[in-house]
Write an enzyme that holds these catalytic residues in place. Structure first.
Site, PDB file in Angstrom:
ATOM      1  N   LYS A  96       2.242  11.762  12.737  1.00 33.32           N
ATOM      2  CA  LYS A  96       3.624  11.497  13.136  1.00 33.32           C
ATOM      3  C   LYS A  96       4.031  12.493  14.228  1.00 33.32           C
ATOM      4  CE  LYS A  96       4.459   8.467   9.811  1.00 33.32           C
ATOM      5  NZ  LYS A  96       4.302   7.061  10.177  1.00 33.32           N
ATOM      6  N   HIS A 105      -4.886   1.689   6.098  1.00 35.90           N
ATOM      7  CA  HIS A 105      -5.081   0.977   7.360  1.00 35.90           C
ATOM      8  C   HIS A 105      -6.383   1.343   8.086  1.00 35.90           C
ATOM      9  CE1 HIS A 105      -1.052  -0.187   6.642  1.00 35.90           C
ATOM     10  NE2 HIS A 105      -0.451   0.833   7.188  1.00 35.90           N
ATOM     11  N   LYS A 144      -2.728  -7.769  11.944  1.00 27.06           N
ATOM     12  CA  LYS A 144      -2.541  -7.625  13.390  1.00 27.06           C
ATOM     13  C   LYS A 144      -3.585  -8.488  14.106  1.00 27.06           C
ATOM     14  CE  LYS A 144      -0.880  -2.815  13.207  1.00 27.06           C
ATOM     15  NZ  LYS A 144       0.389  -2.707  13.938  1.00 27.06           N
ATOM     16  N   GLU A 150       1.216   8.438  16.401  1.00 33.59           N
ATOM     17  CA  GLU A 150       2.541   7.816  16.441  1.00 33.59           C
ATOM     18  C   GLU A 150       3.555   8.825  16.962  1.00 33.59           C
ATOM     19  OE1 GLU A 150       3.291   4.786  13.049  1.00 33.59           O
ATOM     20  OE2 GLU A 150       2.469   6.546  12.074  1.00 33.59           O
ATOM     21  N   ASP A 186      -0.970   7.365   3.359  1.00 34.96           N
ATOM     22  CA  ASP A 186      -0.134   6.373   4.036  1.00 34.96           C
ATOM     23  C   ASP A 186      -0.959   5.560   5.041  1.00 34.96           C
ATOM     24  OD1 ASP A 186       2.196   5.027   4.900  1.00 34.96           O
ATOM     25  OD2 ASP A 186       2.544   6.484   6.496  1.00 34.96           O
ATOM     26  N   LYS A 231       0.833  -1.181   0.000  1.00 33.18           N
ATOM     27  CA  LYS A 231       0.000   0.000   0.000  1.00 33.18           C
ATOM     28  C   LYS A 231       0.881   1.249   0.000  1.00 33.18           C
ATOM     29  CE  LYS A 231       0.519   2.008   3.383  1.00 33.18           C
ATOM     30  NZ  LYS A 231       1.516   2.409   4.388  1.00 33.18           N
ATOM     31  N   HIS A 275      -1.079  -4.302   6.188  1.00 35.60           N
ATOM     32  CA  HIS A 275      -0.611  -5.111   7.322  1.00 35.60           C
ATOM     33  C   HIS A 275      -1.467  -4.917   8.582  1.00 35.60           C
ATOM     34  CE1 HIS A 275       1.567  -1.563   8.877  1.00 35.60           C
ATOM     35  NE2 HIS A 275       1.664  -2.228  10.024  1.00 35.60           N
TER      36      HIS A 275
HETATM   37  C1  BG6 Z   1       2.970   1.822   7.741  1.00 36.37           C
HETATM   38  C2  BG6 Z   1       3.108   3.277   7.447  1.00 36.37           C
HETATM   39  O1  BG6 Z   1       2.160   1.208   6.768  1.00 36.37           O
HETATM   40  O2  BG6 Z   1       2.386   1.657   9.033  1.00 36.37           O
HETATM   41  C3  BG6 Z   1       3.966   3.937   8.508  1.00 36.37           C
HETATM   42  O3  BG6 Z   1       3.706   3.449   6.159  1.00 36.37           O
HETATM   43  C4  BG6 Z   1       3.434   3.642   9.896  1.00 36.37           C
HETATM   44  O4  BG6 Z   1       4.029   5.341   8.276  1.00 36.37           O
HETATM   45  C5  BG6 Z   1       3.187   2.154  10.077  1.00 36.37           C
HETATM   46  O5  BG6 Z   1       4.345   4.104  10.847  1.00 36.37           O
HETATM   47  C6  BG6 Z   1       2.508   1.841  11.394  1.00 36.37           C
HETATM   48  O6  BG6 Z   1       2.454   0.447  11.527  1.00 36.37           O
HETATM   49  P1  BG6 Z   1       2.504  -0.258  12.931  1.00 36.37           P
HETATM   50  O7  BG6 Z   1       2.420  -1.718  12.618  1.00 36.37           O
HETATM   51  O8  BG6 Z   1       3.784   0.142  13.567  1.00 36.37           O
HETATM   52  O9  BG6 Z   1       1.300   0.232  13.670  1.00 36.37           O
END
Ligand code: BG6
Length: 467
Positions: A321, A235, A177, A211, A230, A143, A173
């Site tokens: 971020k 997600h 989870k 994050e 992103d 993605k 992804h």
């Molecule tokens: C990624 C993004 O797909 O997911 C990142 O590109 C992000 O920017 C990350 O930090 C967060 O994933 P996780 O598994 O750490 O929650």
């Protein structure tokens, strides 16, 4: 594990995602015996040889593997690594795959993993065609898939000129989870919650993924994407799909995909007035970032699913971020009772509505908060919290990281936790008003909860975070 040993061609092999997740994911799957015989061919713009790639892979494991790396397991894994620079072209890639297959010495399968930014996806697909590596192979696409409706449609079209849909695995992804899958278990394995899972009982929903991480070395990727592309269109909307979908006829890939797509079809287009875009102070001075960049590093929005179950229930999404905390929660706020018999000052409602909260970072954490009587004279109320815990929390050995789980699923040909072309195109379609007319980015201080208007966006409610 998969039936046959796999030859993995990993595009973007020296990139951030490969170093952070994919190399350690493949290493862990290999060292735990899930993918015997697996060999990995790294491909990227960097001019390296196999040993150079091994050094990068070893470093990545040291930096990012959550588990201890044993020297013997590493040696075994490293022996199966190879590397082809993009500049070497199709014949060199083909030769490397054939070498790997000979080394395996029995029937094997090809898995191409495209860990590349959106604009590099199609060139990689064409290289695979030129190298004659398409037939019988599977391809995993990272993605975001495209960067808007037109580019996603055209990417799907051009992709289908080379690969059949059954060969394509579009990865997200977050769906790998454990807690995401637990949403399905929670909703559909119990008779207790599903009857109240609708607009009659639920006031609003929050999906909140702040994050603390900054940009790192990802300017090249992030300047093309930003927080919406992103994280949200990918997600957060996929998680929303699991939260909001109707019970599927079964847990097979097709019914699950179809129910998720129905949610996306019912979503109202995202209006710019329902969105707050932010950028952390200092972003424009980061290495590789345009000094006038309009890329958002933060986004919060309100959206609606206009169907029988959810009409009128706002869904609030937020991610960014360099925020105050790293959290990944889904919180469901319940409606107030129809009539309050508690006097003002008793504390009822003072701490917000009743909430059911899932933690996307920890499968075993789930909590319900609601009002109860505070011990003592009179009738004073306070928030109580019920924490759910798995009976056996000693599951460490069983847990696969999201990427590991999904790589294994792709190798086995199981698409249950992958996204569909139709769903992705619909999500880009829902995004059109926002992407055509994005509100200006507002600055926020690193370490904060985002720009001020994020509170107006959710009023009269309040963000559940910080706890
Ligand atoms: C990624 C993004 O797909 O997911 C990142 O590109 C992000 O920017 C990350 O930090 C967060 O994933 P996780 O598994 O750490 O929650």
């Amino acid at each position: 594990g998969p039936r046959y040993p796999q030859v993995v061609v990993l595009f973007g092999a020296t990139g951030d995602l490969a170093r952070r997740k994919l190399i350690s994911g493949l290493y862990h799957l290999a060292s735990s015996g899930f993918i015997p015989g697996c060999r990995v061919i790294g491909v990227s713009l960097d001019d390296l040889d196999a040993d150079g790639f091994r050094a990068i892979a070893r470093q990545a494991l040291g930096d990012f593997s959550a588990r201890k790396v044993s020297e013997a397991d590493w040696q075994a894994f490293a022996a199966g690594l190879d590397y082809v620079p993009l500049s070497a072209g199709a014949p060199a890639l083909r030769a490397a795959v054939e070498r790997a297959e000979q080394a395996i010495g029995r029937e094997s399968r090809r898995l191409h993993y495209l860990s590349v930014p959106p604009n590099a996806a199609l060139p990689a697909v064409h290289l695979l065609r030129e190298a004659g590596l398409v037939d019988g192979a599977r391809i995993v696409m990272e993605k975001p898939f495209g960067t808007d409706l037109a580019s996603a449609r055209s990417l799907n079209q051009r992709l289908h000129e080379v690969f059949e849909e059954a060969q394509i695995f579009r990865i997200d992804h977050f769906l790998g989870k454990e807690p995401a899958q637990n949403i399905l278990a929670f909703r559909f394995a119990n008779g207790l919650f599903e009857p109240i899972w609708n607009r009659n009982f639920i006031d609003h929903v929050q999906i909140d993924v702040p994050e603390t991480l900054g940009l790192g070395k990802r300017a090249g990727f992030y300047e093309q994407t930003g927080a919406y592309r992103d994280m949200v269109v990918t997600h957060l909307f996929q998680i929303l799909g699991f939260m909001a979908m109707e019970p599927p006829t079964s847990l097979d890939p097709q019914p699950i995909g179809e129910e998720k797509n129905k949610v996306f079809r019912s979503m109202l287009p995202i209006q710019p007035g329902d969105v707050v875009r932010g950028q952390y102070s200092g972003y424009r001075r980061e290495e590789g970032v345009d000094p006038d960049s309009d890329t958002e590093t933060f986004i919060a929005l309100r959206c609606h699913i206009d169907n029988w179950r959810w009409a009128g229930v706002p869904f609030y999404l937020r991610t960014g971020k360099r925020m105050a905390e790293g959290q990944r929660i889904i919180s469901i706020a319940f409606r107030e009772p129809p009539k309050s018999m508690f006097p003002p000052g008793s504390g009822v409602g003072a701490q917000g509505p009743d909430h059911l909260t899932f933690d996307l970072a920890d499968a075993t954490k789930m909590s319900l908060s609601f009002y109860g009587k505070r011990p003592g004279p009179g009738m004073r109320l306070d928030k109580l919290s019920l924490q759910f815990a798995m009976k056996d929390t000693d599951l460490a050995g069983e847990v696969l990281e999201a990427y590991e789980r999904l790589i294994l699923d792709a190798m086995r040909g199981d698409r249950t936790l992958f996204t569909t072309a139709e769903g992705i195109e619909r999500l880009w379609e829902v995004s059109v008003p926002l992407l055509e007319n994005p509100p200006p980015v507002r600055l926020y201080e690193p370490g904060s909860w985002g720009p001020k208007p994020v509170h107006q966006l959710i009023a009269p409610h309040a963000w559940r975070l910080p706890f």
